[in-house]
Design a protein around this motif. Structure first.
Motif, mmCIF file in Angstrom:
data_model
loop_
_atom_site.group_PDB
_atom_site.id
_atom_site.type_symbol
_atom_site.label_atom_id
_atom_site.label_comp_id
_atom_site.label_asym_id
_atom_site.label_seq_id
_atom_site.Cartn_x
_atom_site.Cartn_y
_atom_site.Cartn_z
ATOM 1 N N CYS A 1 0.887 -1.164 0.000
ATOM 2 C CA CYS A 1 0.000 0.000 0.000
ATOM 3 C C CYS A 1 0.925 1.214 0.000
ATOM 4 O O CYS A 1 1.567 1.492 1.013
ATOM 5 C CB CYS A 1 -0.879 -0.034 1.245
ATOM 6 N N TYR A 2 1.044 1.901 -1.136
ATOM 7 C CA TYR A 2 2.013 2.992 -1.209
ATOM 8 C C TYR A 2 1.663 4.024 -2.268
ATOM 9 O O TYR A 2 0.866 3.775 -3.154
ATOM 10 C CB TYR A 2 3.419 2.449 -1.473
ATOM 11 N N ILE A 3 2.335 5.176 -2.122
ATOM 12 C CA ILE A 3 2.344 6.227 -3.143
ATOM 13 C C ILE A 3 3.731 6.196 -3.767
ATOM 14 O O ILE A 3 4.738 6.155 -3.050
ATOM 15 C CB ILE A 3 2.111 7.630 -2.535
ATOM 16 N N LYS A 4 3.784 6.218 -5.071
ATOM 17 C CA LYS A 4 5.065 6.229 -5.769
ATOM 18 C C LYS A 4 5.170 7.531 -6.546
ATOM 19 O O LYS A 4 4.266 7.889 -7.301
ATOM 20 C CB LYS A 4 5.136 5.041 -6.729
ATOM 21 N N SER A 5 6.282 8.235 -6.344
ATOM 22 C CA SER A 5 6.522 9.483 -7.051
ATOM 23 C C SER A 5 7.568 9.241 -8.131
ATOM 24 O O SER A 5 8.728 8.950 -7.825
ATOM 25 C CB SER A 5 7.011 10.546 -6.066
ATOM 26 N N ILE A 6 7.166 9.352 -9.384
ATOM 27 C CA ILE A 6 8.084 9.165 -10.504
ATOM 28 C C ILE A 6 8.871 10.452 -10.753
ATOM 29 O O ILE A 6 10.070 10.432 -10.952
ATOM 30 C CB ILE A 6 7.322 8.747 -11.779
ATOM 31 N N SER B 1 -0.774 2.473 -5.361
ATOM 32 C CA SER B 1 -0.999 1.057 -5.613
ATOM 33 C C SER B 1 -1.242 0.356 -4.291
ATOM 34 O O SER B 1 -0.682 0.740 -3.260
ATOM 35 C CB SER B 1 0.218 0.419 -6.290
ATOM 36 N N LEU B 2 -2.074 -0.677 -4.340
ATOM 37 C CA LEU B 2 -2.269 -1.514 -3.168
ATOM 38 C C LEU B 2 -2.701 -2.900 -3.611
ATOM 39 O O LEU B 2 -3.244 -3.088 -4.698
ATOM 40 C CB LEU B 2 -3.294 -0.910 -2.192
ATOM 41 N N LYS B 3 -2.403 -3.870 -2.748
ATOM 42 C CA LYS B 3 -2.810 -5.250 -2.995
ATOM 43 C C LYS B 3 -3.281 -5.838 -1.682
ATOM 44 O O LYS B 3 -2.559 -5.807 -0.688
ATOM 45 C CB LYS B 3 -1.674 -6.073 -3.565
ATOM 46 N N VAL B 4 -4.507 -6.364 -1.697
ATOM 47 C CA VAL B 4 -5.094 -6.985 -0.514
ATOM 48 C C VAL B 4 -5.118 -8.491 -0.730
ATOM 49 O O VAL B 4 -5.709 -8.972 -1.700
ATOM 50 C CB VAL B 4 -6.536 -6.485 -0.267
ATOM 51 N N LYS B 5 -4.466 -9.211 0.159
ATOM 52 C CA LYS B 5 -4.490 -10.675 0.130
ATOM 53 C C LYS B 5 -5.739 -11.128 0.888
ATOM 54 O O LYS B 5 -5.926 -10.753 2.043
ATOM 55 C CB LYS B 5 -3.248 -11.254 0.800
ATOM 56 N N LEU B 6 -6.581 -11.914 0.229
ATOM 57 C CA LEU B 6 -7.791 -12.454 0.853
ATOM 58 C C LEU B 6 -7.526 -13.906 1.243
ATOM 59 O O LEU B 6 -7.156 -14.716 0.397
ATOM 60 C CB LEU B 6 -8.975 -12.355 -0.105
ATOM 61 N N TYR B 7 -7.731 -14.228 2.523
ATOM 62 C CA TYR B 7 -7.391 -15.558 3.022
ATOM 63 C C TYR B 7 -8.590 -16.476 3.187
ATOM 64 O O TYR B 7 -8.430 -17.682 3.226
ATOM 65 C CB TYR B 7 -6.653 -15.440 4.354
ATOM 66 N N LYS B 8 -9.799 -15.919 3.314
ATOM 67 C CA LYS B 8 -10.999 -16.735 3.504
ATOM 68 C C LYS B 8 -11.942 -16.507 2.325
ATOM 69 O O LYS B 8 -12.919 -15.773 2.412
ATOM 70 C CB LYS B 8 -11.671 -16.397 4.829
ATOM 71 N N VAL B 9 -11.607 -17.153 1.229
ATOM 72 C CA VAL B 9 -12.380 -17.001 0.002
ATOM 73 C C VAL B 9 -13.272 -18.216 -0.191
ATOM 74 O O VAL B 9 -12.969 -19.286 0.347
ATOM 75 C CB VAL B 9 -11.448 -16.802 -1.214
ATOM 76 N N PRO B 10 -14.349 -18.115 -0.915
ATOM 77 C CA PRO B 10 -14.863 -16.943 -1.620
ATOM 78 C C PRO B 10 -15.603 -15.997 -0.672
ATOM 79 O O PRO B 10 -16.186 -16.427 0.314
ATOM 80 C CB PRO B 10 -15.822 -17.534 -2.641
ATOM 81 N N ILE B 11 -15.569 -14.725 -1.002
ATOM 82 C CA ILE B 11 -16.273 -13.703 -0.226
ATOM 83 C C ILE B 11 -17.524 -13.324 -1.012
ATOM 84 O O ILE B 11 -17.442 -12.885 -2.152
ATOM 85 C CB ILE B 11 -15.376 -12.486 0.022
ATOM 86 N N ASP C 1 -7.125 -12.121 -4.844
ATOM 87 C CA ASP C 1 -6.646 -10.891 -4.212
ATOM 88 C C ASP C 1 -7.219 -9.681 -4.945
ATOM 89 O O ASP C 1 -7.502 -9.735 -6.137
ATOM 90 C CB ASP C 1 -5.121 -10.836 -4.248
ATOM 91 N N VAL C 2 -7.375 -8.576 -4.208
ATOM 92 C CA VAL C 2 -7.886 -7.337 -4.787
ATOM 93 C C VAL C 2 -6.698 -6.404 -5.013
ATOM 94 O O VAL C 2 -5.899 -6.167 -4.103
ATOM 95 C CB VAL C 2 -8.931 -6.684 -3.860
ATOM 96 N N ILE C 3 -6.619 -5.884 -6.223
ATOM 97 C CA ILE C 3 -5.459 -5.079 -6.618
ATOM 98 C C ILE C 3 -5.930 -3.742 -7.181
ATOM 99 O O ILE C 3 -6.866 -3.692 -7.979
ATOM 100 C CB ILE C 3 -4.615 -5.817 -7.676
ATOM 101 N N LEU C 4 -5.260 -2.686 -6.765
ATOM 102 C CA LEU C 4 -5.400 -1.357 -7.358
ATOM 103 C C LEU C 4 -3.990 -0.987 -7.798
ATOM 104 O O LEU C 4 -3.101 -0.856 -6.960
ATOM 105 C CB LEU C 4 -5.925 -0.338 -6.343
ATOM 106 N N GLU C 5 -3.784 -0.867 -9.086
ATOM 107 C CA GLU C 5 -2.431 -0.713 -9.594
ATOM 108 C C GLU C 5 -2.252 0.575 -10.395
ATOM 109 O O GLU C 5 -2.958 0.800 -11.378
ATOM 110 C CB GLU C 5 -2.083 -1.911 -10.477
ATOM 111 N N LYS C 6 -1.338 1.408 -9.936
ATOM 112 C CA LYS C 6 -0.897 2.617 -10.637
ATOM 113 C C LYS C 6 -2.038 3.572 -10.983
ATOM 114 O O LYS C 6 -2.178 4.022 -12.118
ATOM 115 C CB LYS C 6 -0.090 2.261 -11.870
#
Length: 181
Positions: free
Chosen positions: A47-52, A60-70, A132-137
């Protein structure tokens, strides 16, 4: 002589309109906080902000889901503006995410909120979620368009806050702090 002054005045008017079009508000990500409340259920891999460079930042962030399906997800979206602390501003809405994703045209406010990140996320289908749920760039220029052209916001410091609940239990929050100037 009159034609010369007329041409100069036309030039001035065109220049003023051009300069006015060039002046626009800009969004800048200032902070991002992701919190998982049940690490057995889900956790943030990143989970971060990247400055180019000075003008290009993304989150960007990535959530690992351990008890699937939700199959039951509720989300609360809220906008807050900083005025002696962060105070509610414009929207604070809670919705059943599974129902909304089945019928996205059901709520115009949710369409706007979802539109802030859907292009950059894999949250693009109805429940169940078994990955997993991903929000990328998600970059500032895209958000800038949403905050200044689609629904204009006044200048200031804002907090876009989301609370994610599964099966009625708060599982995570994501807070994105931005400055609009």
């Amino acid at each position: 002589m009159d034609i010369f002054f007329f041409q100069v005045n036309i030039f001035k008017i065109i220049l003023i309109f051009y300069l006015a079009a060039q002046i626009s508000a800009k969004i800048e990500f200032t902070n991002m906080k992701c919190t998982s409340f049940d690490k057995d259920f889900s956790d943030f891999e990143y989970c971060y902000i990247k400055s180019i460079n000075r003008t290009y930042k993304y989150i960007s962030l990535k959530v690992k889901l351990y008890k699937v399906p939700i199959t039951n997800i509720t989300v609360n979206f809220s906008f807050m503006k900083r005025t002696n602390g962060y105070k509610p501003f414009l929207y604070n809405i809670t919705a059943d995410a599974c129902k909304f994703l089945k019928n996205p045209k059901s709520n115009p406010v949710l369409i706007y909120m979802y539109g802030l990140f859907k292009t950059y996320s894999n949250m693009n289908h109805t429940c169940p979620y078994d990955h997993d749920v991903i929000l990328e760039k998600l970059y500032t220029d895209f958000i800038n368009n949403q905050f200044t052209k689609i629904l204009p916001f006044p200048e200031g410091d804002y907090l876009f806050q989301t609370h994610w609940m599964a099966y009625g239990i708060l599982r995570a929050t994501v807070k994105v702090y931005v400055t609009l100037n």
